[in-house]
Scaffold this motif. Structure first.
Motif, PDB file in Angstrom:
ATOM      1  N   ASP A   1      82.189  17.125 -37.792  1.00  0.00           N
ATOM      2  CA  ASP A   1      81.969  15.711 -38.018  1.00  0.00           C
ATOM      3  C   ASP A   1      81.300  15.522 -39.381  1.00  0.00           C
ATOM      4  O   ASP A   1      80.094  15.746 -39.541  1.00  0.00           O
ATOM      5  CB  ASP A   1      81.072  15.169 -36.883  1.00  0.00           C
ATOM      6  CG  ASP A   1      80.711  13.701 -37.117  1.00  0.00           C
ATOM      7  OD1 ASP A   1      81.199  13.116 -38.110  1.00  0.00           O
ATOM      8  OD2 ASP A   1      79.914  13.187 -36.313  1.00  0.00           O
TER       9      ASP A   1
ATOM     10  N   THR B   1      80.522  12.912 -41.134  1.00  0.00           N
ATOM     11  CA  THR B   1      79.455  11.906 -41.223  1.00  0.00           C
ATOM     12  C   THR B   1      78.112  12.519 -40.852  1.00  0.00           C
ATOM     13  O   THR B   1      77.101  12.293 -41.528  1.00  0.00           O
ATOM     14  CB  THR B   1      79.752  10.732 -40.262  1.00  0.00           C
ATOM     15  OG1 THR B   1      81.125  10.399 -40.386  1.00  0.00           O
ATOM     16  CG2 THR B   1      78.878   9.544 -40.590  1.00  0.00           C
ATOM     17  N   THR B   2      78.095  13.315 -39.794  1.00  0.00           N
ATOM     18  CA  THR B   2      76.837  13.926 -39.373  1.00  0.00           C
ATOM     19  C   THR B   2      76.345  14.923 -40.425  1.00  0.00           C
ATOM     20  O   THR B   2      75.152  14.991 -40.711  1.00  0.00           O
ATOM     21  CB  THR B   2      77.020  14.637 -38.012  1.00  0.00           C
ATOM     22  OG1 THR B   2      77.665  13.730 -37.131  1.00  0.00           O
ATOM     23  CG2 THR B   2      75.699  15.061 -37.430  1.00  0.00           C
TER      24      THR B   2
END
Lengths: 205, 261
Positions: free
Chosen positions: A173, A175-176
């Motif tokens: 992920d 974004t994380t």
């Protein structure tokens, strides 16, 4: 951006900053006096610089791994991470303090001694004040590098912004990952600028 | 300067020798410096003149012989106390770059725990004496000074605690010719006002002839000639003639007709 993520970024950033400040602080408290003592001992100085150099070449993930199984200093958690980060901060602080003191103009040191200053007076009134910009530059390099390295401390459960990065990698992920990487980068840049500002102000005085 | 002062021996060097490793830098040096005298150590690079100065100051430990300063031998002096009794000026000035001119000049008085007001007073007097208006130059830092101004500050610093002996290691060598001449003249006029003993190292025979009351010619760590300038011009040793050959003919004519100037 959801509220939970934002508050987690803040709390992990603070945790990260805390790790860095403790590690660099301890490293500075140990290394600056050690470097001062080493200015008078050329033989030992080579050994210590060699040691700090070797430490620097160990990949950080490996160093965390090495420390984990050690009794007392090892184990899961922040203290192991702080020890590892301290070890990395050694070299820039040690080297810059040595360079700063040993690099004082020979004519200045000679006239200080020749005018009747004691060894301690030469150190406190001449060598150290003139070495301050170099010492601060060392602290700056150590701080910026430690902010980066500390992201890996999450691998051994020390927390900090690395938590996002490892979580993001595990869940694929982006974004994380960015939630950890961007604040770390901002922190590094801010530390660099801030310490440079202090350095300039002090060397102008 | 009274006549009693001028006869007082400030520095007495007896059979001094010095070596670094296996190499002898100085051998059998015998020399007296009296109050009011300017003894110039003249020689090529590596002849041992700077080493001799450092032995006097306790920066280098001699291999043998004795140095008596103000009647006390080097063994009896605490090196720190000894150094504070001798002004020291080196070629690059050696001023502390992080201290103002005033702080630099006041160094030894401060080390000797003078009252701040007394230090301030003394610094003003000395800056005036070396031709640097205290109000203008006192608050400056060394980097804001020209080479000549730095050396003036260096001399003021050396004079600060009123030491009986000044040691000067090629203090004017790095200056341009005009500034050098200015400072040499200033040195002469300072000497006539403060009347201290000075031990002055140079490789410049003109400077030696101009400033010295006595010239000591060193070659390979040994004293070859000790003579007053007028007599030095007539010295016949090979090294002395090598140095004198460098003088312009007309300069020489001028000075032979008026020795001791």
């Amino acid at each position: 951006m959801n509220q939970r993520l934002a508050s987690e970024i803040v709390s992990l950033s603070l945790e990260h900053l805390w790790l860095v400040l403790i590690a660099v602080g301890i490293a500075a408290l140990l290394t600056v006096p050690a470097a001062i003592a080493l200015t008078r001992r050329a033989g030992l100085r080579r050994w210590m610089l060699g040691f700090a150099n070797v430490v620097q070449t160990i990949p950080s993930l490996a160093l965390f791994g090495f420390l984990l199984p050690l009794p007392f200093i090892g184990g899961i958690g922040q203290h192991t991470a702080i020890i590892a980060l301290c070890l990395y901060a050694l070299l820039p602080i040690l080297r810059n303090t040595l360079v700063g003191i040993l690099g004082v103009d020979a004519a200045v040191r000679e006239s200080a001694v020749a005018m009747g200053m004691t060894r301690n007076q030469v150190l406190w009134h001449v060598e150290l004040p003139l070495a301050v910009p170099a010492i601060l530059a060392g602290l700056r390099i150590a701080t910026v590098a430690t902010i980066g390295t500390a992201t890996i401390a999450a691998a051994i459960g020390a927390g900090g912004l690395g938590v996002f990065i490892f979580r993001g990698i595990a869940t694929v992920d982006t974004t994380t990952i960015l939630a950890g990487a961007v604040p770390a980068a901002v922190m590094a840049l801010a530390a660099d600028e801030g310490l440079e500002w202090i350095e300039k102000r002090l060397s102008r005085a | 300067m009274t006549s009693a002062d001028s006869s007082a021996v400030v520095l007495e060097i007896r059979d001094l020798s010095c070596r670094i490793g296996e190499r002898w830098i100085l051998r059998d040096i015998n020399l007296e410096v009296r109050a009011g005298e300017a003894v110039v150590l003249l020689g090529r690079s590596g002849c041992g003149k700077t080493t001799l100065l450092k032995c006097v100051n306790g920066l280098i430990e001699p291999a043998g012989g004795e140095i008596r300063f103000q009647g006390k031998s080097d063994a009896e002096w605490d090196p720190i106390r000894l150094r504070r009794q001798m002004g020291y000026v080196i070629q690059e000035g050696g001023l502390f770059p992080h201290w103002t001119v005033s702080a630099n000049v006041g160094l030894v008085p401060k080390l000797e725990n003078w009252e701040p007001a007394a230090i301030e007073e003394r610094v003003r007097l000395l800056l005036d004496m070396v031709g640097l208006p205290p109000a203008e130059f006192g608050p400056r830092y060394p980097r804001q000074l020209s080479g000549g101004q730095k050396q003036r500050v260096g001399i003021a610093r050396a004079l600060a605690a009123d030491p009986p002996l000044l040691l000067l290691d090629e203090p004017f060598a790095a200056l341009d010719p005009i500034t050098r001449l200015e400072l040499q003249k200033q040195f002469l006029s300072l000497r006539s006002t403060v009347g201290k003993a000075a031990l002055f190292v140079t490789h410049d025979v003109r400077e030696a002839l101009m400033l010295a009351t006595r010239i000591v010619l060193l070659k390979d760590g040994v004293i070859e000639v000790i003579a007053e300038p007028a007599h030095f011009l007539a010295a016949r040793t090979e090294e002395a003639r090598a140095f004198l050959a460098g003088l312009d003919e007309d300069w020489r004519r001028q000075n032979e007709s008026a020795p001791g100037q």
